[in-house]
Design a protein around this motif. Structure first.
Motif, PDB file in Angstrom:
ATOM      1  N   ARG A  55       0.833  -1.204   0.000  1.00 17.51           N
ATOM      2  CA  ARG A  55       0.000   0.000   0.000  1.00 17.51           C
ATOM      3  C   ARG A  55       0.866   1.252   0.000  1.00 17.51           C
ATOM      4  O   ARG A  55       2.003   1.263   0.458  1.00 17.51           O
ATOM      5  CB  ARG A  55      -0.961   0.000   1.182  1.00 17.51           C
ATOM      6  CG  ARG A  55      -0.286   0.251   2.487  1.00 17.51           C
ATOM      7  CD  ARG A  55      -1.264   0.259   3.615  1.00 17.51           C
ATOM      8  NE  ARG A  55      -0.471   0.386   4.822  1.00 17.51           N
ATOM      9  CZ  ARG A  55      -0.925   0.767   5.966  1.00 17.51           C
ATOM     10  NH1 ARG A  55      -2.182   1.034   6.104  1.00 17.51           N
ATOM     11  NH2 ARG A  55      -0.147   0.867   7.004  1.00 17.51           N
ATOM     12  N   ARG A  56       0.283   2.303  -0.486  1.00 15.50           N
ATOM     13  CA  ARG A  56       0.965   3.587  -0.553  1.00 15.50           C
ATOM     14  C   ARG A  56       1.151   4.117   0.867  1.00 15.50           C
ATOM     15  O   ARG A  56       0.218   4.121   1.672  1.00 15.50           O
ATOM     16  CB  ARG A  56       0.107   4.532  -1.373  1.00 15.50           C
ATOM     17  CG  ARG A  56       0.656   5.901  -1.533  1.00 15.50           C
ATOM     18  CD  ARG A  56      -0.229   6.713  -2.413  1.00 15.50           C
ATOM     19  NE  ARG A  56      -1.436   7.088  -1.695  1.00 15.50           N
ATOM     20  CZ  ARG A  56      -1.965   8.291  -1.716  1.00 15.50           C
ATOM     21  NH1 ARG A  56      -1.448   9.216  -2.461  1.00 15.50           N
ATOM     22  NH2 ARG A  56      -3.047   8.560  -1.028  1.00 15.50           N
ATOM     23  N   LYS A  57       2.311   4.573   1.152  1.00 12.36           N
ATOM     24  CA  LYS A  57       2.582   5.141   2.473  1.00 12.36           C
ATOM     25  C   LYS A  57       2.244   6.624   2.445  1.00 12.36           C
ATOM     26  O   LYS A  57       2.748   7.366   1.618  1.00 12.36           O
ATOM     27  CB  LYS A  57       4.056   4.975   2.857  1.00 12.36           C
ATOM     28  CG  LYS A  57       4.487   3.549   3.019  1.00 12.36           C
ATOM     29  CD  LYS A  57       3.962   2.979   4.294  1.00 12.36           C
ATOM     30  CE  LYS A  57       4.515   1.589   4.499  1.00 12.36           C
ATOM     31  NZ  LYS A  57       3.951   0.920   5.611  1.00 12.36           N
ATOM     32  N   LEU A  58       1.387   7.035   3.344  1.00  7.95           N
ATOM     33  CA  LEU A  58       1.023   8.443   3.452  1.00  7.95           C
ATOM     34  C   LEU A  58       1.890   9.109   4.506  1.00  7.95           C
ATOM     35  O   LEU A  58       2.086   8.564   5.586  1.00  7.95           O
ATOM     36  CB  LEU A  58      -0.431   8.584   3.885  1.00  7.95           C
ATOM     37  CG  LEU A  58      -1.502   8.320   2.862  1.00  7.95           C
ATOM     38  CD1 LEU A  58      -2.881   8.469   3.509  1.00  7.95           C
ATOM     39  CD2 LEU A  58      -1.392   9.255   1.691  1.00  7.95           C
ATOM     40  N   LEU A  59       2.386  10.270   4.183  1.00  6.38           N
ATOM     41  CA  LEU A  59       3.091  11.073   5.172  1.00  6.38           C
ATOM     42  C   LEU A  59       2.140  12.101   5.770  1.00  6.38           C
ATOM     43  O   LEU A  59       2.098  12.298   6.977  1.00  6.38           O
ATOM     44  CB  LEU A  59       4.287  11.778   4.547  1.00  6.38           C
ATOM     45  CG  LEU A  59       5.391  10.877   4.036  1.00  6.38           C
ATOM     46  CD1 LEU A  59       6.479  11.701   3.354  1.00  6.38           C
ATOM     47  CD2 LEU A  59       5.985  10.058   5.164  1.00  6.38           C
ATOM     48  N   PHE A  60       1.376  12.752   4.887  1.00  7.24           N
ATOM     49  CA  PHE A  60       0.412  13.755   5.306  1.00  7.24           C
ATOM     50  C   PHE A  60      -0.921  13.472   4.627  1.00  7.24           C
ATOM     51  O   PHE A  60      -0.965  12.794   3.611  1.00  7.24           O
ATOM     52  CB  PHE A  60       0.882  15.164   4.899  1.00  7.24           C
ATOM     53  CG  PHE A  60       2.101  15.617   5.633  1.00  7.24           C
ATOM     54  CD1 PHE A  60       1.988  16.287   6.843  1.00  7.24           C
ATOM     55  CD2 PHE A  60       3.367  15.381   5.128  1.00  7.24           C
ATOM     56  CE1 PHE A  60       3.119  16.708   7.532  1.00  7.24           C
ATOM     57  CE2 PHE A  60       4.498  15.789   5.809  1.00  7.24           C
ATOM     58  CZ  PHE A  60       4.372  16.461   7.013  1.00  7.24           C
ATOM     59  N   TRP A  61      -1.992  13.996   5.201  1.00  6.94           N
ATOM     60  CA  TRP A  61      -3.293  13.921   4.556  1.00  6.94           C
ATOM     61  C   TRP A  61      -4.072  15.185   4.840  1.00  6.94           C
ATOM     62  O   TRP A  61      -3.793  15.900   5.789  1.00  6.94           O
ATOM     63  CB  TRP A  61      -4.039  12.667   4.917  1.00  6.94           C
ATOM     64  CG  TRP A  61      -4.381  12.411   6.364  1.00  6.94           C
ATOM     65  CD1 TRP A  61      -3.880  13.016   7.475  1.00  6.94           C
ATOM     66  CD2 TRP A  61      -5.312  11.454   6.845  1.00  6.94           C
ATOM     67  NE1 TRP A  61      -4.428  12.473   8.610  1.00  6.94           N
ATOM     68  CE2 TRP A  61      -5.322  11.519   8.252  1.00  6.94           C
ATOM     69  CE3 TRP A  61      -6.142  10.548   6.234  1.00  6.94           C
ATOM     70  CZ2 TRP A  61      -6.128  10.715   9.032  1.00  6.94           C
ATOM     71  CZ3 TRP A  61      -6.938   9.743   7.015  1.00  6.94           C
ATOM     72  CH2 TRP A  61      -6.927   9.821   8.399  1.00  6.94           C
ATOM     73  N   ASP A  62      -5.038  15.468   3.967  1.00  9.40           N
ATOM     74  CA  ASP A  62      -5.883  16.648   4.130  1.00  9.40           C
ATOM     75  C   ASP A  62      -7.317  16.178   4.369  1.00  9.40           C
ATOM     76  O   ASP A  62      -7.583  14.979   4.436  1.00  9.40           O
ATOM     77  CB  ASP A  62      -5.780  17.570   2.916  1.00  9.40           C
ATOM     78  CG  ASP A  62      -6.215  16.908   1.616  1.00  9.40           C
ATOM     79  OD1 ASP A  62      -6.848  15.827   1.649  1.00  9.40           O
ATOM     80  OD2 ASP A  62      -5.931  17.462   0.547  1.00  9.40           O
ATOM     81  N   LEU A  63      -8.236  17.130   4.492  1.00  9.62           N
ATOM     82  CA  LEU A  63      -9.636  16.759   4.755  1.00  9.62           C
ATOM     83  C   LEU A  63     -10.218  15.891   3.649  1.00  9.62           C
ATOM     84  O   LEU A  63     -10.976  14.963   3.920  1.00  9.62           O
ATOM     85  CB  LEU A  63     -10.492  18.015   4.943  1.00  9.62           C
ATOM     86  CG  LEU A  63     -10.299  18.727   6.270  1.00  9.62           C
ATOM     87  CD1 LEU A  63     -11.034  20.060   6.273  1.00  9.62           C
ATOM     88  CD2 LEU A  63     -10.769  17.869   7.423  1.00  9.62           C
ATOM     89  N   GLU A  64      -9.850  16.175   2.411  1.00 12.51           N
ATOM     90  CA  GLU A  64     -10.366  15.385   1.290  1.00 12.51           C
ATOM     91  C   GLU A  64      -9.930  13.927   1.386  1.00 12.51           C
ATOM     92  O   GLU A  64     -10.720  13.006   1.196  1.00 12.51           O
ATOM     93  CB  GLU A  64      -9.878  15.996  -0.030  1.00 12.51           C
ATOM     94  CG  GLU A  64     -10.433  15.315  -1.252  1.00 12.51           C
ATOM     95  CD  GLU A  64      -9.911  15.968  -2.526  1.00 12.51           C
ATOM     96  OE1 GLU A  64      -9.607  15.220  -3.469  1.00 12.51           O
ATOM     97  OE2 GLU A  64      -9.812  17.207  -2.570  1.00 12.51           O
ATOM     98  N   GLU A  65      -8.664  13.709   1.708  1.00 14.54           N
ATOM     99  CA  GLU A  65      -8.172  12.338   1.845  1.00 14.54           C
ATOM    100  C   GLU A  65      -8.801  11.643   3.056  1.00 14.54           C
ATOM    101  O   GLU A  65      -9.079  10.452   3.019  1.00 14.54           O
ATOM    102  CB  GLU A  65      -6.656  12.322   1.948  1.00 14.54           C
ATOM    103  CG  GLU A  65      -6.001  12.643   0.628  1.00 14.54           C
ATOM    104  CD  GLU A  65      -4.506  12.858   0.754  1.00 14.54           C
ATOM    105  OE1 GLU A  65      -3.782  12.318  -0.088  1.00 14.54           O
ATOM    106  OE2 GLU A  65      -4.077  13.570   1.680  1.00 14.54           O
TER     107      GLU A  65
END
Length: 107
Positions: free
Chosen positions: A40-50
């Motif tokens: 899976r893709r590793k997320l570092l940051f996310w926003d409200l949409e994500e």
């Protein structure tokens, strides 16, 4: 489990694993977990949409009921400028999200 007198190496290894609780299902589950974790893709940051993509059923409540009510979010929030898009560090804030849902939603 009884081991036959005439045993090939494969049968012996399989029997030893089974006696230790290591079954074919166990190995398949561990491999599946490993693949999912690393593919899976590793997320570092996310926003409200994500956030709403991951938790679509609470899209209107994420900011109002979760982010604004929990001061822990503020320390992980960053903005590119005064009017820039807000983002949050993924790992700790995703744990806050899980914590909120587990404590505040019905069974």
């Amino acid at each position: 489990m009884m081991i036959p007198n005439q045993v090939n190496e494969s049968t012996l290894v399989k029997s030893l694993f089974e006696m230790a609780g290591i079954t074919e299902e166990f190995v398949i589950q561990k491999l599946d977990d490993f693949i999912r974790e690393h593919a899976r893709r590793k997320l570092l940051f996310w926003d409200l949409e994500e956030m709403t993509q991951y938790i679509p059923f609470c899209e209107k409540t994420i900011e109002e009921k979760i982010i604004k009510q929990d001061p822990r979010w503020r320390q992980y929030q960053r903005r590119s400028g005064p009017n820039g898009k807000r983002i949050w560090l993924y790992e700790p804030t995703s744990k806050f999200m899980v914590d909120y849902i587990m404590k505040n939603w019905d069974i």
